[in-house]
Enzyme design. Sequence first.
Site, PDB file in Angstrom:
ATOM      1  N   THR A   1       2.781   3.236  -6.998  1.00 17.18           N
ATOM      2  CA  THR A   1       2.880   3.698  -5.621  1.00 17.18           C
ATOM      3  C   THR A   1       2.218   5.069  -5.561  1.00 17.18           C
ATOM      4  O   THR A   1       1.625   5.514  -6.547  1.00 17.18           O
ATOM      5  CB  THR A   1       4.345   3.742  -5.136  1.00 17.18           C
ATOM      6  OG1 THR A   1       4.379   4.050  -3.748  1.00 17.18           O
ATOM      7  CG2 THR A   1       5.159   4.767  -5.896  1.00 17.18           C
TER       8      THR A   1
ATOM      9  N   VAL B   1       0.864  -1.172   0.000  1.00 15.57           N
ATOM     10  CA  VAL B   1       0.000   0.000   0.000  1.00 15.57           C
ATOM     11  C   VAL B   1       0.905   1.229   0.000  1.00 15.57           C
ATOM     12  O   VAL B   1       1.863   1.300   0.771  1.00 15.57           O
ATOM     13  CB  VAL B   1      -0.927   0.024   1.231  1.00 15.57           C
ATOM     14  CG1 VAL B   1      -1.801   1.276   1.205  1.00 15.57           C
ATOM     15  CG2 VAL B   1      -1.780  -1.235   1.277  1.00 15.57           C
ATOM     16  N   CYS B   2       0.621   2.181  -0.866  1.00 12.56           N
ATOM     17  CA  CYS B   2       1.355   3.442  -0.899  1.00 12.56           C
ATOM     18  C   CYS B   2       2.854   3.178  -1.065  1.00 12.56           C
ATOM     19  O   CYS B   2       3.264   2.385  -1.913  1.00 12.56           O
ATOM     20  CB  CYS B   2       1.035   4.237   0.361  1.00 12.56           C
ATOM     21  SG  CYS B   2       1.483   5.972   0.305  1.00 12.56           S
ATOM     22  N   THR B   3       3.689   3.796  -0.260  1.00 14.54           N
ATOM     23  CA  THR B   3       5.140   3.663  -0.421  1.00 14.54           C
ATOM     24  C   THR B   3       5.687   2.346   0.129  1.00 14.54           C
ATOM     25  O   THR B   3       6.906   2.150   0.151  1.00 14.54           O
ATOM     26  CB  THR B   3       5.878   4.836   0.235  1.00 14.54           C
ATOM     27  OG1 THR B   3       5.479   4.953   1.601  1.00 14.54           O
ATOM     28  CG2 THR B   3       5.571   6.134  -0.495  1.00 14.54           C
TER      29      THR B   3
END
Length: 321
Positions: A126, A106-108
Amino acid sequence: MPQRTVLLVLFDGVQSLDVTGPLEVFAGAELHSPGTYHLCTASLDGAPVRTSSGLTLVPDQSLADAPAPHTLLVPGGQGTRRPERDPRLTDWLRECGPRAERLVSVCTGALLLAEAGLLNGRRATTHWAYCDRLARDHPSVEVDPDPIYVRDGHVFTSAGVTSGIDLALALVEEDLGREAALTIARHLVVFLRRPGNQAQFSAQLAAQTARREPLREVQQWITEHPGADLDVESLATRAALSPRHFARAFQAETGMTPGRYVDRVRLEHARRLLEDTADGIEEISRASGYGTPEAMRRAFVRTLGTAPAEYRRRFRPVPTR
């Protein structure tokens, strides 16, 4: 169906919503279908971690003692980008990541997977603000900055924060079917579900605001009149520039061509009408500048991977009495 262990990795500086968003989805699925998921959180030493917002999370156990996961989920947050981050986390991911049947970020969190070599040769995404960094630091990763999540085989990567909920819902739908995922989405008061290739942000956010007043006025005009004649010649006349000069200046100041900007605005306008009105497909196609339902359908399938009618079925709120 055998119970699936979902292991969420915790570390100092983690983004709390990257953890709790997907966790609530899987917990809801377990309530809906008991015995489906075993949820586990773990940090390197089993010690509590402090999130980027200051919230303290207490893991169930250490990563060394955690059960072998079916789904290994790596959240993002400031802790993925700190130079003083404990290298043991990357080492653990490098060793244990390949054993998971599903590898999710998730995300970074994608930065951690990439550092561990788990995204080599794969397409991934990302948070939009870190796509350039991911591509620069890991040239073997094919970075796609647009979608809210990407699947490449058994590896799933998602964009910023709330896209982790979208991805978790997609995984639950894959495991338990659409009705189960829809029930969870309704409980969480979110849509089921944004397509993975839906853009991370709107046309207005994706483009920079032009510095020069005539170009800013043209941007605003496009947004307010998506059904108008928006070819380069017409827009250049409105800006009192030659078509060639206008096209160069618009791209230089906004970061995208006039045509690309118009395409995004029209798609966004059509999506909004599909979600918020009962207007017919033909009427929406004209109002959004597509002219015909077929032209709008092609734009939706090309960009979102779904037809307008299916998009409306997924995202228009169900009327309540």
